[in-house]
Design a protein around this motif. Sequence first.
Motif, PDB file in Angstrom:
ATOM      1  N   ILE A 263       5.509   5.777  -6.008  1.00  0.00           N
ATOM      2  CA  ILE A 263       5.069   4.359  -6.474  1.00  0.00           C
ATOM      3  C   ILE A 263       4.246   3.955  -5.174  1.00  0.00           C
ATOM      4  O   ILE A 263       3.512   2.757  -5.127  1.00  0.00           O
ATOM      5  N   PHE A 265       2.013   5.320  -3.768  1.00  0.00           N
ATOM      6  CA  PHE A 265       0.621   5.633  -4.025  1.00  0.00           C
ATOM      7  C   PHE A 265       0.110   4.594  -4.758  1.00  0.00           C
ATOM      8  O   PHE A 265      -1.027   4.070  -4.964  1.00  0.00           O
ATOM      9  N   LEU A 267       1.115   1.447  -5.048  1.00  0.00           N
ATOM     10  CA  LEU A 267       0.568   0.343  -3.957  1.00  0.00           C
ATOM     11  C   LEU A 267      -0.873   0.427  -3.468  1.00  0.00           C
ATOM     12  O   LEU A 267      -1.675  -0.524  -3.436  1.00  0.00           O
ATOM     13  N   LEU A 270      -3.455  -0.065  -5.930  1.00  0.00           N
ATOM     14  CA  LEU A 270      -3.567  -1.426  -6.271  1.00  0.00           C
ATOM     15  C   LEU A 270      -4.492  -2.029  -5.171  1.00  0.00           C
ATOM     16  O   LEU A 270      -5.448  -3.008  -5.544  1.00  0.00           O
ATOM     17  N   THR A 356       4.277   8.593 -13.800  1.00  0.00           N
ATOM     18  CA  THR A 356       4.264   7.319 -14.632  1.00  0.00           C
ATOM     19  C   THR A 356       4.007   5.931 -13.493  1.00  0.00           C
ATOM     20  O   THR A 356       3.329   5.050 -13.700  1.00  0.00           O
ATOM     21  N   ALA A 357       5.049   5.720 -12.196  1.00  0.00           N
ATOM     22  CA  ALA A 357       5.042   4.768 -11.597  1.00  0.00           C
ATOM     23  C   ALA A 357       3.793   4.277 -11.159  1.00  0.00           C
ATOM     24  O   ALA A 357       3.394   3.169 -11.249  1.00  0.00           O
ATOM     25  N   LEU A 360       1.753   2.359 -13.863  1.00  0.00           N
ATOM     26  CA  LEU A 360       2.233   1.098 -13.995  1.00  0.00           C
ATOM     27  C   LEU A 360       1.506   0.149 -13.101  1.00  0.00           C
ATOM     28  O   LEU A 360       1.134  -0.778 -13.636  1.00  0.00           O
ATOM     29  N   LEU A 361       1.587   0.429 -11.721  1.00  0.00           N
ATOM     30  CA  LEU A 361       0.835  -0.708 -11.065  1.00  0.00           C
ATOM     31  C   LEU A 361      -0.561  -0.701 -11.091  1.00  0.00           C
ATOM     32  O   LEU A 361      -0.929  -1.894 -10.540  1.00  0.00           O
ATOM     33  N   ASN A 365      -0.474   0.272 -18.164  1.00  0.00           N
ATOM     34  CA  ASN A 365       0.425   0.100 -19.375  1.00  0.00           C
ATOM     35  C   ASN A 365      -0.064  -1.094 -20.128  1.00  0.00           C
ATOM     36  O   ASN A 365       0.647  -1.860 -20.750  1.00  0.00           O
TER      37      ASN A 365
ATOM     38  N   ILE C 182      -2.559   3.967   3.175  1.00  0.00           N
ATOM     39  CA  ILE C 182      -1.058   3.718   2.767  1.00  0.00           C
ATOM     40  C   ILE C 182      -0.590   2.619   3.822  1.00  0.00           C
ATOM     41  O   ILE C 182      -0.286   1.687   3.516  1.00  0.00           O
ATOM     42  N   THR C 383      11.608   5.820  -9.084  1.00  0.00           N
ATOM     43  CA  THR C 383      11.266   4.606  -9.881  1.00  0.00           C
ATOM     44  C   THR C 383      11.484   4.620 -11.252  1.00  0.00           C
ATOM     45  O   THR C 383      11.938   3.717 -11.616  1.00  0.00           O
ATOM     46  N   MET C 384      10.930   5.625 -11.940  1.00  0.00           N
ATOM     47  CA  MET C 384      11.012   5.488 -13.657  1.00  0.00           C
ATOM     48  C   MET C 384      12.310   5.252 -14.113  1.00  0.00           C
ATOM     49  O   MET C 384      12.654   4.465 -14.792  1.00  0.00           O
ATOM     50  N   LEU C 415       4.824  -6.696  -9.783  1.00  0.00           N
ATOM     51  CA  LEU C 415       3.474  -6.242  -9.950  1.00  0.00           C
ATOM     52  C   LEU C 415       2.764  -6.073 -11.283  1.00  0.00           C
ATOM     53  O   LEU C 415       1.769  -5.900 -11.378  1.00  0.00           O
ATOM     54  N   PHE C 430       4.731  -5.821  -1.695  1.00  0.00           N
ATOM     55  CA  PHE C 430       4.232  -5.109  -0.633  1.00  0.00           C
ATOM     56  C   PHE C 430       5.271  -4.874   0.602  1.00  0.00           C
ATOM     57  O   PHE C 430       5.276  -3.809   1.197  1.00  0.00           O
TER      58      PHE C 430
END
Lengths: 430, 287, 459
Positions: A263, A265, A267, A270, A356-357, A360-361, A365, C182, C383-384, C415, C430
């Motif tokens: 997740i 990644f 962020l 995004l 998936t995660a 989504l960001l 989706n 990151i 997460t999922m 988000l 964030f």
Amino acid sequence: MSDTTAQSGKPKERAWYEPDAKLSRRHAADRRLRIYGVAAIVFALSMLATLVGTIAITAAPAVTQTMVTLEVEVPEGAVDPSDPRGGSYQKILNSAVARIFPEVDAPREQRELRQLFSNGGQYALRDKVVSEPSLIGQTFEISFPLSDIGDQLHKGVIDRDLPREQRRVSDEQIAWYDRLVAQDRISAPLNFGLIFNADSRFPELAGLWGALVGSFYALLICFLVSFPVGISAAVYLEEFAPKNRLTDLIEVNINNLAAVPSIVFGLLGLAVFLNFFGMPRSAPIVGGLVLSLMTLPTIIIATRAALKAVPPSIREAAIGVGASKMQTVGHHVLPLAMPGILTGTIIGLAQALGETAPLLLIGMNAFITAAPDSMFNPSTALPTQIYIWADSPERGFTSRTSAAIIVLLGFLVCMNAIAIYMRKRFERRW
Amino acid sequence: MTTLDTTEPSGMIMTKTADNTGTLAKAATAARAGEHETKISAAGVSVFYGEKQALFDVTIDIPARQVMAFIGPSGCGKSTFLRCINRMNDTIDICSVKGRIEIDGADIYDPKIDPVLLRARVGMVFQKPNPFPKSIYDNIAYGPRIHGVAKAGSAMDEIVETSLQRAGLWNEVKDRLHEPGTGLSGGQQQRLCIARAIAVNPDVILMDEPCSALDPIATAKVEELIDELRTRYTIVIVTHSMQQAARVSQKAAFFHLGNLIEVDETDRMFTNPTDQRTQDYITGRFG
Amino acid sequence: MSVSLLFAIIMALALVGYLLGRANASALKSSGNTLHSIPPYHGYYVALWCGLPAFVLVLIWQAAQSSVIDQLLIASLPAHLTEGVSAARISLVLGEIKNVAAGRLFGTPEPAVLAAAERYASMQSTASLALVVCTLAVAVAGIAFARARLAPDFRARNNVDNILRWLLIICSVLAVLTTLGIILSLVIESLAFFSRVPVLEFLFGMNWSPQTPIRADQVASTGAFGAVPVFWGTIFISAIAMFVALPVGLFSAIYLVEYADKRIRSIVKPLLEILAGIPTIVYGFFAVLTVAPFIREFGLSLGLDVASNSALAAGGVMGIMIIPFISSFSDDAISAVPQSMRDGAYALGATKAETIRQVLLPAALPGIVGGVLLAVSRAIGETMIVVMAAGLTATLTANPLEGVTTVTVQIVTLLIGDTEFDSPKTLAAFGLGLVLFISTLALNIVALQVVKRYRERYE
């Protein structure tokens, strides 16, 4: 027994080899540990079986799609031959339905009746007429899906023996459905729509095509970026890099990057790709780039292992005949390491396919009813499509979600099988 | 895995030779019986690793409270036979043992015999010192603890001290009993392993080339220790070194290609071997 | 012109460069010179000089074009559209302009927007044309430059090797850039968040309800960003997962290494690894479809009230996912203990269980601990499963039958859908991401160190 005790020279009450209670306790502890081990394995494997089993069972109804066949008459005036897309096909279908059920005239009943048929019928009719304009003014047969409830009635998902309050179809709807069956209008062919349709709000029309295309584009980008970059990085670190603080840092960094939650990644994608570079939201190109950053460490680690497995004697032999370092690597080491590298790459891509995660960001989706034309168009991917369907309230989506999971697992099994085959086939012992 | 079948394997030339030498060896031991009672008695022992036979029909008597050395070129089956005596071969899946081995008259391959109890009575020391990654104290206390000989406390302290003293290590380690055993030198580690074996109060100690990983000084100390230990324990030692066999053992058995060739007093075997192969090996023509 | 076509043209030009360079070198050779490098290397040299700069130019151009055009567009807008307006409003206007330019008209846009749309369209086409022209110019210039350097004693091979070496270096630095990206993106957005919500309130506040008011005069929900309940939920669910995975993984590893024969091991081990290869979205669906209803029914039959998104369901399924991590790390660690340790224990008359408990497990402990730490980091970042099976409301409860929420669930919920990069709601994601990154990174570093030390001990 007694003379052996005498022989040993150490008088004991019991011969040394006779077990006592203490020993059987020790052996009981041993058996317990063994039982715990078996129990743990049985638990883990039965969970695996339950997972695959329940998903396969729920997916089963989605293998077929219940279709209805109607005779439709397209009157001359209803559709303009010069613009066949503009006709009011729903009306034409309604009158076709009315011919079978002439007694249904109350508006409320008519609405209930129409609930049995898919909303997609009009589009099926439209596409047929558009492709064959000569049909205007004729009567012909057309097949199209029953609605979600009709489908479930046919497959027995809805139990018709339940009292009315507990079931989602009325007694009239069941009677109408039975009449359709009696007239031999209902059939249940294989559900190709599941693969070849794009997404839809209606379960009976929804398919995976858009998601498959989106995933394909994303994986293509992921491969095009992470494969060359990953190999280059690994070759540098393994064959050229001097041992210093910088390369140590790179190495630690790669190992840690492999364990960063996916997740994060998302962020990154995004904030950097969408927000900073202004790339299109929901597009497979962004998804592919994010996935390639995630896959990079996997490929680098696999490539380094494959390079390490090439014995130094090969390098020495090449250097010995006057090849440069770069030639040695390019002509000898890399080709020998290639099976290992490809195996690692396929496994990395398989992971990326199921991820998936992060998608989504970056908005993959979205609800999109057409497959993307290019990798810059909004699209979904296979796992995000599963997420969307899993979240949809319509009952018909439950089996479609499971079916989509089976499709996803099918791809993963194939990819891993190829990787295992390559490992076995090209495995080389030096 | 283990069969108690004592019938001779038949029809092979190899078997025949083995048979002869077996009888021969038995005769030699019998001739000098009486000086020492027999502790271990093996008859017709064959060992198989899967399809491959590693040991052919070995028959031998091992006297109590003496040092018996197994000598022979590498791969001759001497270690294999040694590992039969405390059933360490049981831990190798594909290994099967035929024949009969008795300790104090009890057949150790009888299904009623628990290898756990057997190994408490027959200790073993390995080629490379293998102390557990625990403190010196816990290394020694491990055996008595699992067998329930003593619980923690003064009784255990006593066992630890006695064992270390018998292994000649007490003075070197008494101030650091709670430091890890892996921190000792190689020779000390090996003596720690001997002390660990002594702590469960065995009758027999098996030593599988105990000095092969040690330097000459450490080797000398271990050999000295072996000499002292034989007053209490029956010791069987596998060694590559003729000199070591000559220094520490009273009796010697020569193995060759999985066969027991000759058993005799060590002095006699080294000066006047009966078999040509033994002579060739001792005089350094092969091995 | 599409980017892929442009890349194809660059490739073609590079090929032309290769042929030219090789031909040049061959001509030099046939006129009696001795070449330092064989002709193909002269070709590669020209091709690299032709293709690389052009390729890099296209990439940079593509990355920068849209934001540059946006800036130009905003600068050209009349004052009443931009001055004193929030960034969100400006991005709305930009979106409208782009829609108009693409021919998607909703109602009647104001004239300024129409004009801007025209400017936008013309800027777009100018930019595309400029890109093609510049790229071609750079490629041709590259060929000319490289050809000028070709000579009999020119060290073409060394030069090519050097260029390639630099390419390799750049590629390996890319991995570091990812980490840097990151960290930067998380830190910058988090700083923006912490300028609105104090760090201490975020880290130690007990109330989490990130819905900011829609209207200014709204009283009901003011948006609270105390993340402790979210952190708690994460730890709680991870703990449940470890509670399932640790014994199952450890015991199965012990059985597979010490008790099972080869045949069983060769069947069971890959089967367990399948569990690690199943995508987490599948586990999430499994939790919702099977496990959560089962736990709920079971609880009801005992007279217990179970939430449909109970922490137990999410944590339990996560535990199943983590089993193969624990088992394969423990398997490696136990297998790595030298056989001599087992021999030593068996020779003393220890049973298998005693050998395992008192010799093998203590010796393998660092390896197992390293694996467990990695598994915990995995659980925290998962997460999922939690997005689908855990709750959305942040509750501070220790009852596994109630729903709790986690850091990752909150990030996704905050988000997902349309995001404005301006509200504290978005930025909070964030902030949570930064906490998540730091904690998993710390766990990973410690775990990798422990595992590395352990490996060194037995090598």
